[in-house]
Each structure stands twice: as structure tokens, then as C-alpha cells.
Design an enzyme around this catalytic site. Sequence first.
Site, PDB file in Angstrom:
ATOM      1  N   GLU A   1       0.870  -1.183   0.000  1.00  0.00           N
ATOM      2  CA  GLU A   1       0.000   0.000   0.000  1.00  0.00           C
ATOM      3  C   GLU A   1       0.895   1.217   0.000  1.00  0.00           C
ATOM      4  O   GLU A   1       1.906   1.264   0.709  1.00  0.00           O
ATOM      5  CB  GLU A   1      -0.898   0.024   1.244  1.00  0.00           C
ATOM      6  CG  GLU A   1      -1.777   1.276   1.284  1.00  0.00           C
ATOM      7  CD  GLU A   1      -2.827   1.275   2.384  1.00  0.00           C
ATOM      8  OE1 GLU A   1      -2.665   0.535   3.364  1.00  0.00           O
ATOM      9  OE2 GLU A   1      -3.800   2.035   2.249  1.00  0.00           O
TER      10      GLU A   1
ATOM     11  N   CYS B   1      -6.733   1.267   3.211  1.00  0.00           N
ATOM     12  CA  CYS B   1      -7.713   2.369   3.268  1.00  0.00           C
ATOM     13  C   CYS B   1      -7.599   3.250   2.034  1.00  0.00           C
ATOM     14  O   CYS B   1      -8.553   3.936   1.655  1.00  0.00           O
ATOM     15  CB  CYS B   1      -7.483   3.208   4.507  1.00  0.00           C
ATOM     16  SG  CYS B   1      -7.963   2.322   5.983  1.00  0.00           S
TER      17      CYS B   1
ATOM     18  N   ASN C   1     -12.053  -2.951   1.172  1.00  0.00           N
ATOM     19  CA  ASN C   1     -10.989  -3.124   2.158  1.00  0.00           C
ATOM     20  C   ASN C   1     -11.575  -2.925   3.535  1.00  0.00           C
ATOM     21  O   ASN C   1     -12.135  -1.879   3.806  1.00  0.00           O
ATOM     22  CB  ASN C   1      -9.907  -2.070   1.930  1.00  0.00           C
ATOM     23  CG  ASN C   1      -8.938  -2.000   3.098  1.00  0.00           C
ATOM     24  OD1 ASN C   1      -8.188  -2.928   3.350  1.00  0.00           O
ATOM     25  ND2 ASN C   1      -8.968  -0.895   3.826  1.00  0.00           N
ATOM     26  N   GLU C   2     -11.461  -3.892   4.379  1.00  0.00           N
ATOM     27  CA  GLU C   2     -11.967  -3.858   5.756  1.00  0.00           C
ATOM     28  C   GLU C   2     -13.235  -3.003   5.910  1.00  0.00           C
ATOM     29  O   GLU C   2     -13.282  -2.076   6.704  1.00  0.00           O
ATOM     30  CB  GLU C   2     -10.876  -3.460   6.754  1.00  0.00           C
ATOM     31  CG  GLU C   2     -10.181  -2.153   6.590  1.00  0.00           C
ATOM     32  CD  GLU C   2      -9.075  -1.932   7.650  1.00  0.00           C
ATOM     33  OE1 GLU C   2      -9.048  -0.830   8.180  1.00  0.00           O
ATOM     34  OE2 GLU C   2      -8.260  -2.837   7.914  1.00  0.00           O
TER      35      GLU C   2
HETATM   36  O1  AHR Z   1      -1.972  -1.152   6.844  1.00  0.00           O
HETATM   37  C1  AHR Z   1      -2.341   0.127   7.240  1.00  0.00           C
HETATM   38  C2  AHR Z   1      -3.834   0.332   7.225  1.00  0.00           C
HETATM   39  O2  AHR Z   1      -4.429  -0.463   8.198  1.00  0.00           O
HETATM   40  C3  AHR Z   1      -4.555  -0.047   5.978  1.00  0.00           C
HETATM   41  O3  AHR Z   1      -4.616   0.963   5.063  1.00  0.00           O
HETATM   42  C4  AHR Z   1      -5.936  -0.348   6.433  1.00  0.00           C
HETATM   43  O4  AHR Z   1      -6.562  -1.287   5.622  1.00  0.00           O
HETATM   44  C5  AHR Z   1      -5.758  -0.741   7.858  1.00  0.00           C
HETATM   45  O5  AHR Z   1      -6.586  -0.043   8.680  1.00  0.00           O
END
Ligand code: AHR
Length: 802
Positions: free
Chosen positions: A27, A230, A354-355
Amino acid sequence: MAIQGTLTINTRERGAAMGDLFGIFFEDLNHAADGGLYAELIQNRSFEFDPIDHPDYHALYAWDKVERGGGRGEVRIEKGHPLHPRNEHYVVIEVMKAGEVGIMNLGYNSGIPLKAGETYLFSMFARQEDGTGLKVRVAIEGVEGNTYAETAIAVVSEHWSKYEARLTAPATDFSGRLVVTIDGCGKIYLDMISLFPSRVFRNRNNGLREDIATLIAELKPKFMRFPGGCLIHDGSLDANARNSMYRWKNTIGGVETRPARRSNWRYNQTLGLGYYEYFLFCEDIGAKPIPIIPAGYDPHHKRVVPIEELQPWIDDALDLIEFANGDATTCWGAVRSSLGHPEPFNLEYIGIGNEEVGELFFERYAYFHRAIKDRYPGVKVINSSGPFAAGSEYDRGWKSARENQSDFVDEHYYQSPEWMLANYRRYDSFSKEDPHVFLGEYASWGNTYYNALAEAAFMTGLERNAHAVGLACYAPMLCNVDYINWKPDMIWFNNHQVFGTANYYVQKLFMHNQGDYVLQVSAEGFNPPVHKEIRPISGKLAVGTDQCSVEFSRILLHDHETGQWKYLCEENIYLDDTEEAREIGSARRMFELGAVESRHYTLSMKVKKISGRAGFLVHFGWSDESNHIQWEIGGWQNQDSMINAFVNGRSSILTQSLFTVENDVEYDLVLEVYNRCIRAYIDGILINDTEDRLPVIEPLYYSSSLDEATGDVILKVVNIQDVDVISEVNLGGMESRSLTVEVAELSGHSPEEENSFLEPERIVPIHRQLNSPVSHFEYVFKGQSITVLRMKKQPLYSEGTK
Ligand code: AHR
């Protein structure tokens, strides 16, 4: 010392296939891409930096004006006649008095890292207006203005044209500058001023930093999850907006045509490292690509695409699969082919969201899932179970995955090392009939050797349960030390150095020695596991708030061991942590209520939020600031009720449910503690129900697998204790064989040790080889060690004696 027990590996029976179990997650946070893996050395090459990305940004951020040798002129940003409509801004240098007038780029970190003898590829787009031509001086310089290399470029065209040059650095200097000045008087327009090292990973055009990419490649990951995090879902629904969600179609094609993007990590993403480059990188390092795409829902800002407008988002997913896998006769396969890759990228997995938390996501997920499975039944679709290890949203994700028959559920958690040890059997009870777990983000808080030990112990639990856990990757992967958004991280770098943490070497050991099938291991003779009592959940009690003003009243403690009831304060308690209160120095965040010795008690109270954006807290089991548990109601987005246990300052969110605190509403809170079980009620409704499990100190943590191609039997063993454990290792089923055993071992470090720029390889595995005349041997698993034994059978007789 005598043998303490035996580990017997059943080599006769293959267990679950391990597939693509261990991979990586990329990321672009911590400047992982721009200023990191993406090899571009110029910061803000397209003059698109904007305060939307970061309040300090402006279009000339990271550029200084140069006026030397008596020259005078103006440097300004314009956007009337752009190079590309999506790349609006460009710089204008207008020289009124000849000399050296222009701009200088400061790069990332201390500057542009120049290495003696290395060549750098300069490029820019330029135009001028009067038809007479202008000469541009391009130089790499030291911070004192000393020139290392220079060249002159004649800009003649009135149209945007690309100019290129090569510059070789005669000396090493990690604080270099790129200087672009005009020779003589006149006006020139410049954009996309770029400098790449000529040496990039696998010599790709628009390539990646060799040292970082190599360290990643050396992990030998089975897959790469990308591009977030995120980062993919935090943004506007408008694909053309500067702060749009991560839309993959914006990230392909000529870099000058890619829009600049505000990243939620508070910086500018050039998108120079885009989807095509991600796929290439996966291919180059032998990792299967796992793209994660937004589902038209931003859980951070509650932006959501109406269902009747969801089709273009679903199309984005289908088009992405076509872009990766379609042949050149398909619309998007043709695009990939035109970019230089006629062969497919063989996409097997795709993640939706994502989450994510909340019904709005799960409603939308079903549409994506169905459309993908209808068109591409072989592509495995990944659902999401939010950012917590347990609780209502976690369960909601699993429910959705079962209902939709998702192939995987993406679990995320960042916890204390103690949580990792307490939960290393987490997946033992998971069913192979369910969707598989994709542990898409996990880490223990820290980069110490102790963290590495705890993660390794936990990972033996992932391996052992490959029937349920299909994919797992540590997060985050990369961090530029001067731009930290998130800590810990697996790999750290600055503009010229990179090192892997102890956590990196654990991941590497597991990836290199993954095996194809699980083998069962039985342990006999060892001492039973010990539950490490960190602290009982008794001690100080307190209430608190975070950024709000709140009023607590009628705080009552019922001690079930003594049978006593008592009010903990006679008067109402006002706490104020609002900005106004902080400004005038009257902020009060916490109020201590006294202590409870018992391990079985109920604490109840009324509470009302008066103002502020988050909510309130109940602290209990308090030994000190770093060791306590808190019930957090509201949280940073005012949407959670969660139980958060801190051990030595490192938190583990044990469980979470959705809850939003309203202003001026009086809530009834009840907290029940019974030994290590915790229950929390709001207005009579059970909202959190969990157990703060104690770390389990096993004599040894272990897992075994079979490498099908070589026939090697692999055994991983983690010894968390500070004393050696002597074990017999027995290969059941290979009784008459002699063995060569390749050993890789991390040992000999104290728990707090870490790798660093100064000592990048302080913690690395050592390798050696043993020979055993028979298929069982004695091995000393050193105190606080991680050992991989790769057992290679010797032929029963040598070929010559046949
Ligand atoms: O890995 C850092 C962050 O942690 C990521 O962007 C997110 O998916 C999680 O909250």
C-alpha cells in the site's frame, strides 16, 4: 541436558494443500510508492501538488527558485494550455535578465541520491512561444551548488514535446539537486520534469527502485495484495475528483496522462506506479496479483453509490479482470497489449472492498460477487470482515461470505505480541467447508525480535490450519523513515538505504519454506503449556473522554466477591477534552474512580455526551498507563463500541460492534468482568462480549509441511521461552532413511533488539547443514529462537551400488 520431548511428523499422510499461503501487501502509505519503491527521484514532477493532498502543499512544493549569476526572472504556475487535461498545471520560467534562472528540485528525504558512476535519465515536456528556440541547462548539483554533471537542451517547438538527456554522477551525494535553468532571456513552459536512475529493477521503463524491489523479491512471496488498504476506499465517488477513491483506470497509460491523486495518507500520489506496473512487478517477482477494488462505499466518510448507479463500479471490476486476463481481441486485453504486454497476467483473485463495515457495503458486495462469478466463474472473490479480529462487523462479514459463497474473507488485525501468543490457535476451530481466510493485514505492534518471535509462533498456527487459512500477508510492508504514517512496518528505507526488520526475516523464512501440503506433527513428553498471567483484570477504574465534553453520573460498583455495592462518586463528573478546553488549558480527559481488588465485578453508570466528535471511555484492569483495558464507546469515527486491551502500551482490539454516540442522550453503561471474560451493555443490550485470553507459552510452537517438488519435509519450530528445549525430531514414515537437514535459525538475540540503518543485518537467520544417519535426531531449539529444519531424504542406496 536430557531430551524433553519428541516431535513426530507424520510423513505418510498429506494434509491440506497450502496453495498461495504466504504473500505480501503493498500500500502506498509511508511514501511506499512515491519517494519509495517507484524510482522517480523528482518530488512533484508535474506541479500538481495541492493543499487538498496536504495543507503544506502547493504547486511548487519541493521546488526552489534559482536566480544566479546576475539573472533575474519569474517562476510561476499556469494551467491555460496544459500538456494533458488531467495534468493541468505546468511551470513557466520567464527570464528578464540573463543569468541562471530556473528551478531546483529537492527530491525526497535529504535530496536526490546520487551514486558515483551511475547514470540518471532526465526527461521533461517543454514548449516555448517565440519560435527562436531557448536553451535549457539541466544539471545535477550538490546542496552547495557544485555541479556534478550538466547538459544543454534546445527547446524549439511551440507544442509540448518530450526532451531527454542522460547525466552521470561523478561522486556519491545523497543530498543532490536537479537544477533546470534558462540560458538567456525568454519564456519557457515545462512539465513532467523527471529523473530516474538508469538502473531500476529488471530494467523496466518507468521502473522501480532496485534495492527495495530486490529486498521484496527476495521474500519470494506467493502473491501480492495491492494497492491498499484504506487508500482504495477513502475518497470521493467521482472518478475524476482529485480525492477520488482509487480507480484503476486512472492509473494506466502514459504517466503524463494520469491524474494526480490525493491519498488519504495525506500526501500526493502521482499514480506513476499504477496498475500496469503493479501487474508487471507481480510477474517479475513471481507473485500472483491480488488487486483490491473499492465497492462504491467509503466507510470513513459514509459516501455511497446508490444501488441503481452501481453498474459502472461493477464494470470496473469486470474490466480489470479483462485487462489482466483477456486476449488482444477483447477491449481491455487490447489495452494491456498496447501497453506492451500481450500475454495475460493470469489474475486468479480479486478483492472487493478493504476492511469494510456496515450494511451498505454488504448490500453492494452481493452485486459485485454475482457479476464476477457470472462472467468469470474461475476467479476467486474476496469478501471483507472489517478491521477487527472479532465482533458484530467481523461476524457480519463472515455471514455475507457464507451467504454469497465468497471464496475468501479478508481479515485484518494489528495486535500486541501477547495477543498473538494467546490466539495462535485461533484458526484451529475453523471449518474447511467455510470460505477461506485471507489474513490480508496483520502484525504485532513493533519491529523488535520479540515481535518477530510472537508473529512466528502465530504463523505456525496459520500453516497448521491451511485447511482454513488460504492467504496471509503482514502489513504494512514499506516505510520511508522520513514520512511515517504507520508503524511498525516490515521494510524501512530512506533515499539510499533499505533494510528488513526482524519481522521481515520471519516472513522470509516462512515464504521460502512454505511447502505444498500440511503434515501433522504430534508432540510427546514436553511440559504442558503455561498461561502467562500478565495481570488480573482488577485494579484501578476510571472514566474518560476523547475530544468531547461528557457527563458521568451514578457510577456504581458491585463487587461480586465481597458482595459489596458502592457508589464511586457522590457528584456528577464532567470531563472536557474539546479543542476549546485544550486551548484555554482546562482540558480534563480522565477521572479515577478508585480500585477494585476482586476479579468479578460489575460497574454501571450513566453518561451523556454534551459536545465533541467522538465519545467516552471506561478504563479497568488498570495496572499502569501502559497496561490496562478500555471500553471505548464512539472511537475516532464515532461508530464503534470496542474492548481494547493494552499490554506494555501495545493495544489489541478484542472485539468491536457498531455504535454511534448521540449528543445529549443519556446512556446506561454496564460493564461485567468475570475473571478474563468481559461483557459490556449499553441501555441493557449486550454490545461486546469477549475474553481477554492470556498468552499461551507452549514448550514449542510448530508446524510442518511437505515440499512436493523436492520431497523435503519442512519443520518450523518457535521457542518463545528464554531456555533451550531439547527435542527429538522423528520423521514417522521414513524410518530407515538417513537425512540431510538444512537448518535456518534466528536466535541469539534479546527480545528488544531490532535491525536498523546502522545494523541492518543484526537479526538475520544463520544457515547450516546437519546429517543424520537415521530419520530421527536430537535437536536443541535454543531459547527465543525460530528454527526451520528442511529434511532431505538420502537415497536408500547410492546409484553406483545398485
Ligand atoms: O496497513 C495500514 C492500514 O491499516 C490499511 O490501510 C488499512 O486497511 C488498515 O486499517
